[in-house]
Enzyme design. Structure first.
Site, PDB file in Angstrom:
ATOM      1  N   HIS A   1      17.651  -3.010   0.338  1.00 44.80           N
ATOM      2  CA  HIS A   1      18.360  -3.885   0.092  1.00 44.80           C
ATOM      3  C   HIS A   1      18.170  -5.497  -0.082  1.00 44.80           C
ATOM      4  CE1 HIS A   1      22.486  -6.169  -0.252  1.00 44.80           C
ATOM      5  NE2 HIS A   1      22.333  -6.668   0.143  1.00 44.80           N
TER       6      HIS A   1
ATOM      7  N   HIS B   1      19.269  -9.187  -2.863  1.00 38.65           N
ATOM      8  CA  HIS B   1      20.084  -9.963  -3.935  1.00 38.65           C
ATOM      9  C   HIS B   1      19.213 -10.770  -5.352  1.00 38.65           C
ATOM     10  CE1 HIS B   1      22.602 -10.644   0.234  1.00 38.65           C
ATOM     11  NE2 HIS B   1      22.440  -9.914   0.027  1.00 38.65           N
TER      12      HIS B   1
ATOM     13  N   GLU C   1      24.371  -4.329   7.885  1.00 45.51           N
ATOM     14  CA  GLU C   1      24.430  -2.692   6.485  1.00 45.51           C
ATOM     15  C   GLU C   1      23.911  -1.899   6.667  1.00 45.51           C
ATOM     16  OE1 GLU C   1      26.226  -3.712   4.026  1.00 45.51           O
ATOM     17  OE2 GLU C   1      26.668  -5.486   3.370  1.00 45.51           O
TER      18      GLU C   1
ATOM     19  N   GLU D   1       8.385   1.806 -19.283  1.00 50.04           N
ATOM     20  CA  GLU D   1       7.966   2.053 -18.246  1.00 50.04           C
ATOM     21  C   GLU D   1       9.545   2.240 -17.702  1.00 50.04           C
ATOM     22  OE1 GLU D   1       6.715  -1.318 -15.243  1.00 50.04           O
ATOM     23  OE2 GLU D   1       6.180   0.503 -15.117  1.00 50.04           O
TER      24      GLU D   1
ATOM     25  N   HIS E   1      26.854  -8.389  -5.868  1.00 53.14           N
ATOM     26  CA  HIS E   1      26.354  -8.532  -4.957  1.00 53.14           C
ATOM     27  C   HIS E   1      24.882  -8.147  -4.626  1.00 53.14           C
ATOM     28  CE1 HIS E   1      26.055  -7.389   0.077  1.00 53.14           C
ATOM     29  NE2 HIS E   1      25.393  -7.719  -0.260  1.00 53.14           N
TER      30      HIS E   1
HETATM   31  O1  2HA Z   1      21.931  -8.744   5.768  1.00 52.87           O
HETATM   32  O2  2HA Z   1      22.880  -8.704   2.273  1.00 52.87           O
HETATM   33  O3  2HA Z   1      24.653  -7.179   2.701  1.00 52.87           O
HETATM   34  C1  2HA Z   1      22.720  -9.409   4.845  1.00 52.87           C
HETATM   35  C2  2HA Z   1      22.668  -8.763   3.657  1.00 52.87           C
HETATM   36  C3  2HA Z   1      24.593  -8.627   3.381  1.00 52.87           C
HETATM   37 ZN    ZN Z   2      23.178  -8.026   0.668  1.00 49.90          ZN
END
Ligand code: 2HA
Ligand code: ZN
Length: 274
Positions: free
Chosen positions: A141, A143, A117, A171, A212
């Site tokens: 980032h 999940h 990414e 909050e 995602h």
């Molecule tokens: O690195 O999360 O979006 C793995 C991920 C790709």
């Molecule tokens: Zn991801």
């Protein structure tokens, strides 16, 4: 003589935040990626310039990131293993003098490369640096389970996501008054998803990728983690509320406006109906 990089605060904090993300259940297998734009003075203290002239093309341009150093998680690496071997699972890259290529200057020791990414991370860093300079150094980032869950049941737009999350925990409005950006589903790891996320990063510090995960930004690793943690906690409450059959009462739009006034924050326009 450079200082020992394993003593660097930024590396220790990175290892800790990644472990915390793993413990939160946000980063199964190789899910998630984090990047930190290293301060020049930190870079000079710890990073030994190498002879490595092996550049990789970015396939996009980030001129305002020229000559910057980034600590970035490695592609395919499992977050749960970062604590065991940071030099294998993480690495530092330096952008070339016109923002079109990068080279590795530390880490990725078994032949690794930065996260898939990277286009989104560098595009987001570029926008945030141009808008807020030192007030944004981290792109994160993961999940986060409940935020992803909500992308299956809420309308995929900023107004809905922002207001629903603001209402789930007092909050939230104070922590992210600008709301949360939402992009359509796009193939991950592409320049296209990087561009779409970058457009949203002009207005938001949180951007959802439907089905995602979530991107968060901040001046520090603590800030980016805390921002995602706050949104994910609200998302968890909403998932529970929906699962219990829906709400009987809630914070009203008027009450949210009063809250904003009291805390001196300005909610994104057009969301509260007063
Ligand atoms: O690195 O999360 O979006 C793995 C991920 C790709
Ligand atoms: Zn991801």
């Amino acid at each position: 003589m450079k200082k020992d990089i394993f003593e660097a605060g930024f590396l220790k904090e990175m290892v800790k935040v990644i472990h915390d993300m793993w413990l939160k259940g946000w980063d199964e297998r190789n899910g998630g990626n984090v990047s930190y734009r290293i301060k020049n003075e930190e870079a000079e203290e710890y990073i030994q310039e190498t002879e490595n002239t092996d550049y990789t093309d970015l396939n996009f341009e980030v001129p305002n990131l020229a000559n910057e150093y980034f600590l970035v998680t490695g592609s395919g690496k499992f977050f749960r293993n970062v604590i065991l071997d940071p030099e294998d699972t993480l690495g530092i890259i330096k952008i070339n003098e016109n923002g079109t290529k990068y080279r590795k200057v530390w880490g990725y020791k078994n032949g690794g490369v930065p996260t898939s990414e990277l286009p989104t991370h560098l595009s987001a860093h570029s926008v945030k640096k141009s808008l807020c300079g030192d007030k944004s150094r981290v792109v994160m980032h993961n999940h986060a389970t409940n935020l992803i869950s909500l992308t299956y049941v809420l309308d995929l737009n900023t107004e809905t996501f922002s207001k629903e999350l603001w209402k789930m925990s007092t909050e939230c409005l104070v922590v992210f008054p600008e709301g949360i950006g939402v992009i359509p589903w796009v193939v991950p790891g592409t320049v296209e998803i990087g561009n779409k996320t970058m457009e949203k990063m002009k207005d938001f510090n949180l951007v959802i990728w439907p089905f995602h995960g979530i991107f968060g930004t901040g001046a520090t690793l603590d800030e980016a983690f805390g921002l995602i943690d706050t949104a994910e906690k609200a998302a968890e409450i909403l998932v529970k509320v929906i699962s219990m059959g829906g709400r009987k009462q809630e914070i009203t739009d008027r009450e949210l406006a009063d809250l904003a006034e009291s805390f001196g924050v300005t909610p994104r326009k057009g969301i509260l109906k007063l």
